[in-house]
Design a protein around this motif. Structure first.
Motif, PDB file in Angstrom:
ATOM      1  N   UNK A  92       0.825  -1.202   0.000  1.00 16.92           N
ATOM      2  CA  UNK A  92       0.000   0.000   0.000  1.00 16.92           C
ATOM      3  C   UNK A  92       0.864   1.258   0.000  1.00 16.92           C
ATOM      4  N   UNK A  93       1.892   1.213   0.818  1.00 13.90           N
ATOM      5  CA  UNK A  93       2.776   2.381   0.947  1.00 13.90           C
ATOM      6  C   UNK A  93       3.517   2.654  -0.361  1.00 13.90           C
ATOM      7  N   UNK A  94       3.964   1.570  -1.023  1.00 22.06           N
ATOM      8  CA  UNK A  94       4.713   1.695  -2.289  1.00 22.06           C
ATOM      9  C   UNK A  94       3.825   2.377  -3.346  1.00 22.06           C
ATOM     10  N   UNK A  95       2.609   1.910  -3.481  1.00 21.12           N
ATOM     11  CA  UNK A  95       1.674   2.472  -4.455  1.00 21.12           C
ATOM     12  C   UNK A  95       1.426   3.943  -4.152  1.00 21.12           C
ATOM     13  N   UNK A  96       1.296   4.213  -2.878  1.00 23.43           N
ATOM     14  CA  UNK A  96       1.032   5.575  -2.447  1.00 23.43           C
ATOM     15  C   UNK A  96       2.198   6.507  -2.780  1.00 23.43           C
TER      16      UNK A  96
ATOM     17  N   UNK B 210      -6.966   2.561  -4.714  1.00 26.95           N
ATOM     18  CA  UNK B 210      -8.285   2.283  -4.166  1.00 26.95           C
ATOM     19  C   UNK B 210      -8.599   0.788  -4.204  1.00 26.95           C
ATOM     20  N   UNK B 211      -8.341   0.246  -5.408  1.00 24.48           N
ATOM     21  CA  UNK B 211      -8.627  -1.191  -5.592  1.00 24.48           C
ATOM     22  C   UNK B 211      -7.768  -2.032  -4.649  1.00 24.48           C
ATOM     23  N   UNK B 212      -6.450  -1.695  -4.700  1.00 24.99           N
ATOM     24  CA  UNK B 212      -5.507  -2.486  -3.897  1.00 24.99           C
ATOM     25  C   UNK B 212      -5.873  -2.436  -2.408  1.00 24.99           C
ATOM     26  N   UNK B 213      -6.234  -1.209  -1.977  1.00 25.72           N
ATOM     27  CA  UNK B 213      -6.532  -1.103  -0.539  1.00 25.72           C
ATOM     28  C   UNK B 213      -7.732  -1.969  -0.164  1.00 25.72           C
ATOM     29  N   UNK B 214      -8.738  -2.000  -1.055  1.00 24.82           N
ATOM     30  CA  UNK B 214      -9.916  -2.848  -0.778  1.00 24.82           C
ATOM     31  C   UNK B 214      -9.518  -4.319  -0.746  1.00 24.82           C
TER      32      UNK B 214
ATOM     33  N   UNK C 187      -8.318  -9.192   2.068  1.00 24.76           N
ATOM     34  CA  UNK C 187      -7.429 -10.362   2.167  1.00 24.76           C
ATOM     35  C   UNK C 187      -6.866 -10.506   3.586  1.00 24.76           C
ATOM     36  N   UNK C 188      -6.375  -9.386   4.122  1.00 27.08           N
ATOM     37  CA  UNK C 188      -5.762  -9.483   5.463  1.00 27.08           C
ATOM     38  C   UNK C 188      -6.817  -9.832   6.529  1.00 27.08           C
TER      39      UNK C 188
END
Lengths: 597, 136
Positions: free
Chosen positions: A32-36, A172-176, A181-182
């Motif tokens: 998430x951090x990398x994408x951000x 957005x997608x990844x965070x969802x 998943x987690x």
């Protein structure tokens, strides 16, 4: 074999779950951090790119001024170009490698900037040479180039902005997805851990249940449990169960043995509560009291021993007290109670051992009667013997030859000794039965002593000694039995006379010693043997058994004296050394307030 | 008032050997006039005829024993003041005490010394006489 405990397993499982959850969270967070950060870089690049055209406009204006007004800030002008170049280079370096179009665009911009630099240098060169026409030409070409540059930059910005929109959607997608998943993973891991925990506890409970339900010798059960600690637990349980069964068996045997002993006893053993209710009793109650043991449970002990309260008020150290028992047929009998108490469940329980002393009393009575009769029956013929012998030696009655007289005298002396033995035995019997009676009266001790010495003056002649009173006997009042004091003193005088060397004095002294009046009898005979000193006041003891024949006596005298003096709250003792032997007795001095029990 | 002299002693004793010894002690050595009876009953029968100054009696005798003899004598107003001396082998303190309480003048403990018997009785007699004089 290394055994892992259930506790250790639980901890391991917990730690594993915790680590797994941490990993899942870390991975999610990293992605998430990398994408951000990519998104942020895009925005930053676009922002920088956006600043370039305005910078460039300023640059062109500066350049124009230079050309027209021959402004000499040439270095500032060149620096602006270098700065723009650096910004472009920064954007280029920070643009994702997979944004090929953007990179190509930036390379174009770089190339344009290089040309701008060359053209600028040329224009400056022409301006310096004074060739304004050429310089202007270069400047106009430069202006054209700036349009391209602007276009390229705006193209780059629009491309990067489209990328940023894409990137934002991706975030957005990844965070969802990552969130779901987690959450799922954590949920899954938790369920897994929970199931494992339930399984472990179920196995333990099952093991305990099965162990407790099955026969201890059933070894197969162990095979069902592969867990080492369960096998170990099982073994421990088997051992424990075995021990408990063994202990119960031993307890049962011991109780059986004790109850057999109790029921085989002649004495009654009862336990009673604080409120005198019978809690248990042995079979002997049937013989002693005529009740069945089962009949008595729950009844008050007073139906057996009406004066039982005496036991609770008795403060003496002697726990054997005499009572009167009541049989079922209402007859009374003497009994003795051994008494002790224990504490059970915060309640006092009294243990009574009841001993029927009817027979004992009868035997005691018979013994006393026997001794009395025997002594009486012995005394009657002895009176005749002693009397006859005495009369035979009396010159007014008969005239004996010297030999006959001597022999008669031996018989007479032996007879006297025999009488003394009988008297001593009677006294000892009375003492042991506690029946020695005392006729107390307040008397003046010195007169008793004087009279006793006179009464025993025959000893002086017999043993060739002299009784001597030391000084004047002081007058002391004592509360005593006169005859018993005479008996004690006679005994001490007789002993002193026997053991005194001939032609010596036996000294009698009377003096006050603390609160007591001491009467002492001293002789100068041989000292008392050390070994014999310990037992001098015991029954049937004499310094040397050969003395009995030489000096007479039964060895009962001092024992009787001690008992008599003890009964009068006095004290009898002796001191003996190489030079002299002193026997003395102390009697409490009579005082007006003195009350004899 | 002068002492009455002791002359006549009535003896009640069932033991024949002791009878001989006491006879020697009191008659030969003590010069007393002695009437010897073998039982208390015999002594009671001889009482009036012999009219003794003192009775010396054994305690344990068949039929009429010493204490009974004493009671009977004391109950007879004629002999109520007649002194009675007991001879006994029962020497326990309470027994002696009991006899004295009954009214015996003295208790002579067996075995006694026949040589000193007469003087012992004489002493008791003298004490008895002394008592009478003092009381009167």
């Amino acid at each position: 074999m290394k055994r892992s405990s259930i506790k250790k397993k639980f901890i391991t499982t917990f730690l594993l779950i915790a680590i797994l959850i941490f990993i899942v969270y870390s991975v999610t967070f990293y992605i998430f951090k990398q994408t951000l950060s990519e998104y942020e870089q895009l925005i930053k690049n676009a922002d920088i790119a956006n600043r370039i055209p305005s910078m460039y406009t300023v640059l062109i204006d500066d350049f124009k001024n230079y050309l027209v007004e021959s402004n000499k800030e040439y270095e500032k002008f060149q620096n602006s170009i270098t700065k723009i170049e650096e910004l472009v280079s920064y954007i280029k370096n920070n643009t994702s490698s997979y944004h090929n179009n953007s990179i190509a665009q930036l390379e174009g911009i770089s190339n344009q900037l290089k040309i701008i630099k060359i053209k600028t240098n040329n224009a400056i060169k022409y301006r310096r040479e004074g060739n304004l026409e050429k310089a202007n030409k270069e400047f106009y070409e430069l202006s054209d180039l700036s349009d391209f540059l602007r276009e390229n930059i705006s193209q780059y910005i629009s491309k990067e902005l489209s990328y940023s929109v894409e990137s934002r959607e991706q975030i957005h997608k990844k965070s969802i997805i990552l969130g779901l998943l987690s959450t799922f993973l954590i949920f899954f891991i938790t369920i897994l851990g929970l199931l494992y925990g339930i399984r472990l506890s179920q196995m333990t409970v099952n093991a305990i249940l099965q162990i407790s339900n099955r026969d201890i010798l059933d070894e197969d059960i162990k095979k069902e449990y592969k867990e080492e600690e369960l096998v170990h637990l099982n073994n421990q349980f088997v051992k424990l169960q075995k021990n408990i069964k063994e202990s119960i068996k031993q307890l049962y045997e011991s109780e059986n043995r004790i109850s057999s002993i109790l029921n085989g006893m002649y004495d009654c053993v009862l336990t009673i509560s604080e409120n005198k209710i019978i809690l248990s009793c042995n079979y002997a109650v049937e013989n002693v009291f005529g009740y069945k043991s089962t009949e008595l449970i729950g009844k008050n002990i007073e139906i057996l021993i009406p004066d039982i309260n005496k036991i609770f008020t008795n403060n003496s150290a002697d726990k054997h007290i005499e009572f009167s028992g009541l049989r079922r047929d209402s007859s009374n009998f003497p009994l003795e109670i051994g008494f002790s108490k224990i504490e059970q469940n915060n309640e006092e329980i009294f243990i009574l051992v009841i001993h029927d002393i009817t027979q004992h009393k009868e035997v005691e009575r018979m013994k006393s009667e026997f001794v009395s009769i025997v002594s009486h029956e012995l005394r009657t013929p002895l009176t005749a013997i002693k009397g006859s012998l005495e009369l035979m030696m009396c010159k007014d009655i008969t005239e004996l030859s010297e030999t006959a007289y001597n022999l008669t005298n031996i018989s007479y002396e032996s007879c006297v000794r025999l009488i003394s033995i009988i008297n001593d035995i009677l006294d000892i019997e009375k003492i042991s039965a506690g029946k020695m009676n005392f006729n107390y009266e307040v008397l003046e001790l010195s007169s008793i002593i004087k009279n006793t010495i006179i009464e025993n003056s025959s000893l002086e002649k017999q043993y060739n000694i002299k009784f001597m009173i030391n000084g004047n006997l002081p007058e002391f009042k004592v509360n005593v039995d006169k005859n018993r004091i005479i008996q004690v003193l006679t005994n001490l005088l007789s002993n002193a006379a026997k053991y005194s060397p001939t032609d010596n004095n036996v000294e009698i002294t009377l003096f006050k010693h603390n609160d007591y009046i001491r009467t002492s009898v001293k002789n100068y005979g041989p000292p008392i043997d050390e070994d014999f000193k310990q037992q001098i006041f015991q029954k049937f003891t004499q310094a040397d058994s050969s003395v009995t024949r030489k000096k007479g006596g039964t060895g009962l005298g001092l024992s009787i004296c001690k008992n008599i003096i003890d009964c009068m709250n006095g004290n009898i003792s002796f001191e003996s050394n190489e030079k002299e032997t002193v026997f003395y007795f102390d009697i409490p001095e009579y005082k007006q307030c003195y009350i004899k029990n | 008032m002068l002492h009455k002299e002791l002359k006549k002693i009535l003896l009640a004793e069932d033991d024949p050997d002791l009878k001989i010894i006491i006879e020697l002690a009191l008659k030969t050595l003590g010069n007393y006039e002695l009437k010897i009876c073998s039982s208390g009953k015999e002594a009671l029968e001889a009482l009036n005829e012999f009219d003794p100054d003192l009775i010396l009696t054994d305690v344990m005798m068949p039929c009429v024993d010493g204490p009974t003899l004493l009671k009977t004598v004391k109950n007879d107003p004629k002999y109520a003041n007649l002194p009675v001396i007991f001879m006994t082998a029962k020497v326990q303190y309470h027994e002696v005490e009991e006899y004295l309480k009954m009214g015996a003048l003295k208790v002579i403990v067996k075995p006694f010394s026949p040589v000193t018997l007469s003087s012992e009785i004489k002493q008791a007699w003298d004490d008895f006489q002394e008592g009478i004089i003092n009381n009167s």
